[in-house]
Design a protein around this motif. Structure first.
Motif, PDB file in Angstrom:
ATOM      1  N   PHE A 174      41.727  24.567  43.563  1.00 53.74           N
ATOM      2  CA  PHE A 174      40.467  24.951  44.225  1.00 53.74           C
ATOM      3  C   PHE A 174      39.348  24.058  43.717  1.00 53.74           C
ATOM      4  N   SER A 234      32.679  29.773  52.336  1.00 59.40           N
ATOM      5  CA  SER A 234      33.996  30.134  52.863  1.00 59.40           C
ATOM      6  C   SER A 234      34.209  29.658  54.287  1.00 59.40           C
ATOM      7  N   SER A 244      35.974  28.538  47.810  1.00 62.19           N
ATOM      8  CA  SER A 244      36.483  29.076  49.075  1.00 62.19           C
ATOM      9  C   SER A 244      36.268  30.571  49.168  1.00 62.19           C
ATOM     10  N   LEU A 272      33.971  25.385  54.056  1.00 64.83           N
ATOM     11  CA  LEU A 272      34.824  24.589  53.163  1.00 64.83           C
ATOM     12  C   LEU A 272      36.273  24.652  53.649  1.00 64.83           C
ATOM     13  N   GLN A 273      36.862  23.479  53.792  1.00 63.74           N
ATOM     14  CA  GLN A 273      38.276  23.398  54.242  1.00 63.74           C
ATOM     15  C   GLN A 273      39.037  22.466  53.303  1.00 63.74           C
ATOM     16  N   TYR A 274      40.068  23.051  52.669  1.00 66.43           N
ATOM     17  CA  TYR A 274      40.909  22.253  51.761  1.00 66.43           C
ATOM     18  C   TYR A 274      41.912  21.475  52.607  1.00 66.43           C
TER      19      TYR A 274
END
Length: 555
Positions: free
Chosen positions: A61, A83, A77, A86-88
């Motif tokens: 993370f 939330s 996240s 944010l994109q992993y």
């Protein structure tokens, strides 16, 4: 060990990379360590990592500013502010890339990647982290410039954008490409048409700079004059001239008639125009940068003929057979083209055209016409000098003139100068003057009369007129002629007209014994006659007729 990961540029995205070394068997690689991104854009923090052999990744993370959530660093996240944005994008093997969308100034922090393995001590956080700066766009421009100079507009950000941006320029909401070099717009030279609202943007992004108004000042040009009303301007009309120009700042206006200054202001109004206002007008537009004149406009004030007069060529006195040239002069606009000539006291025109040849005496005037009206001149006198003509005699009585009447003969002639008159009876001169009066006319005045009219140019006689003076019978007498049988008597009288009626009487008898001019007496006695004409009668003396001895005794 340091690893560099290159990624193809993505529209509307800024790439972030964080780099950190932990040791020979574990590391996080970021590139670059500082990213400058446009407000409301998406940024990608690209990174890779390694971990010791035999470890298994339990969790990865991102964290900001090493903020803790309890005893552990906070997972972005799980932060409500991040939330949804944010994109992993990475995995649990090597790639730790993350995307952050719709960045704002509140997102300016340091960001760190953390991974946890299955080994109790397997918790690693990458330091020093990635610093994210968020900027907007500002347009740097002079507010006021003068036409002809070089002007530079610069699109600026508070930090240097990480990606190499392509700048887009707008003028008055329309895309503008001329003179653009990177983040600069160069207007060289700046023109008055360049005045307007400018803003800049980066290709692929919706963010634009605030608008800046470029105020271009310049001297007047395109100066022109317009005229209100119809094409034909009549005397007495109201006429308004309006001046306009393209200038910045707005020009002041000055009006001229020819070279003479008349008024200032955008509008020049003449409420009741007169012919004196005819001429060329122009306006001068002036501001602090210069001045310019308009093309001239002509006010042609039209009006009907006025001040009409007759011009005489030479003397107004001419000789018989000559002619006098008269010219009709008028003040009018447009000029009078139609002219009529009149002789005073005559209703019909005696000529037309601007000039007229007078061949007789009289008073003449002209009338000038144009499309707006007409006016007549005063009359002028033309005198024709000529010898007497048309000499005639008139008699101030009826046809019948009776002895004792008063008779006046009058002589007239057409002549210039006026003639003198002389009266003749037959060939004898009897009197001087226009009239010849006989107060108590007698038979001796009977005869032919004529007058002679004479001036400096000649003379002429009238036709003769006859005065026939009538009177009743007079000097009545009897003449006798005889034979053996009877006496023949003849009644003799002097009268005009001659007596036609005769009556014979025997003395002491009231009734006539005969009629006619002759009478035959067949008996003795004293006889007389009476002669008659329209004017009266008269008797003769008596004569004695003796039948026996043929002796006539005239008593």
């Amino acid at each position: 060990m340091v690893m560099l990961i290159k990624m193809a540029p993505l529209p509307l995205i800024f790439l972030f990379a964080v780099h950190m070394v932990f040791g020979a068997d574990r590391a996080v690689n970021y590139n670059p360590l500082h990213i400058c991104a446009l407000k409301d854009s998406s940024v990608i923090m690209s990174c890779t990592y390694t971990y010791p052999t035999g470890h298994q990744i339990r969790k990865v993370f991102w964290n900001k500013n090493l903020v803790k959530h309890g005893e552990e660093l906070a997972d972005l996240s799980e932060d409500p502010e991040y939330s949804q944005r944010l994109q992993y994008l990475g995995d649990k093997q090597q790639n730790c890339t993350v995307r952050l969308s719709h960045v704002t100034k509140k997102d300016e922090h340091k960001y760190y990647f953390r991974f946890i393995t299955n080994v109790t001590e397997g918790r690693w956080t990458s330091k020093p982290g990635v610093r994210l700066s968020v900027t907007d766009l500002q347009l740097e421009s002079p507010e006021r410039v003068t036409e002809g100079v070089s002007v530079r507009l610069t699109c600026k950000s508070s930090c240097k954008l990480t990606d190499t941006p392509t700048f887009i320029w707008y003028r008055n909401s329309q895309t503008w490409t001329e003179g653009t070099i990177g983040n600069k717009l160069i207007l060289n030279p700046v023109r008055r048409e360049d005045l307007g609202r400018y803003r800049c943007a980066v290709d692929g992004h919706t963010l634009t700079s605030p608008e800046v108004f470029l105020y271009v000042t310049y001297p007047p040009k395109s100066v022109s004059v317009s005229i209100s009303g119809s094409a034909v301007i009549m005397e007495g009309d109201s006429v308004t001239l309006s001046c306009s120009s393209d200038s910045n700042p707005p020009a002041e206006f000055y009006w001229y008639k020819g070279i003479q200054y008349v008024e200032c202001g955008k509008i020049y109004k003449i409420s009741k125009i007169s012919p004196d206002d005819s001429g060329e007008y122009k306006c001068r537009a002036r501001n602090e940068h210069g001045e310019k004149y308009s093309d001239p406009v002509t006010l042609d004030v039209q009006y009907p003929p006025k001040s009409v007069s007759v011009s005489i060529s030479g003397s107004a006195v001419i000789m018989e057979g000559d002619s006098m040239s008269l010219m009709c002069i008028s003040d009018s606009n447009p000029p009078a083209l139609n002219f009529s000539w009149f002789k005073e006291n005559q209703s019909s025109a005696v000529g037309s055209g601007q000039s007229f040849s007078a061949v007789q005496s009289g008073r003449f005037y002209c009338e000038a016409h144009n499309p707006h009206g007409a006016q007549r001149s005063d009359a002028v006198t033309v005198t024709v000098k000529d010898p007497p003509q048309s000499v005639s005699v008139s008699i101030s009585r009826s046809v019948v003139i009776v002895e004792g009447d008063s008779v006046t003969l009058s002589c007239s002639s057409d002549s210039n100068p006026p003639a003198e008159f002389y009266w003749c009876k037959g060939i004898d001169y009897v009197k001087y003057g226009r009239t010849f009066s006989i107060s108590k006319i007698s038979s001796g005045d009977s005869g032919e009369y004529k007058c002679r009219a004479r001036n400096a140019h000649g003379e002429k006689y009238s036709k003769p007129v006859t005065l026939d003076v009538q009177y009743p019978p007079r000097s009545v007498s009897v003449s006798i002629s005889g034979s053996d049988v009877m006496e023949s008597l003849m009644c003799i009288s002097d009268s005009n007209p001659p007596a036609l009626n005769f009556s014979w009487f025997k003395e002491n008898q009231s009734s006539a014994v005969g009629s006619g001019q002759s009478f035959s007496a067949v008996q003795s006695g004293r006889f007389y006659c009476e002669a008659h004409n329209p004017h009266g009668a008269q008797r003769s003396d008596a004569v004695t007729v003796t039948g026996e001895a043929f002796i006539i005794t005239l008593l």
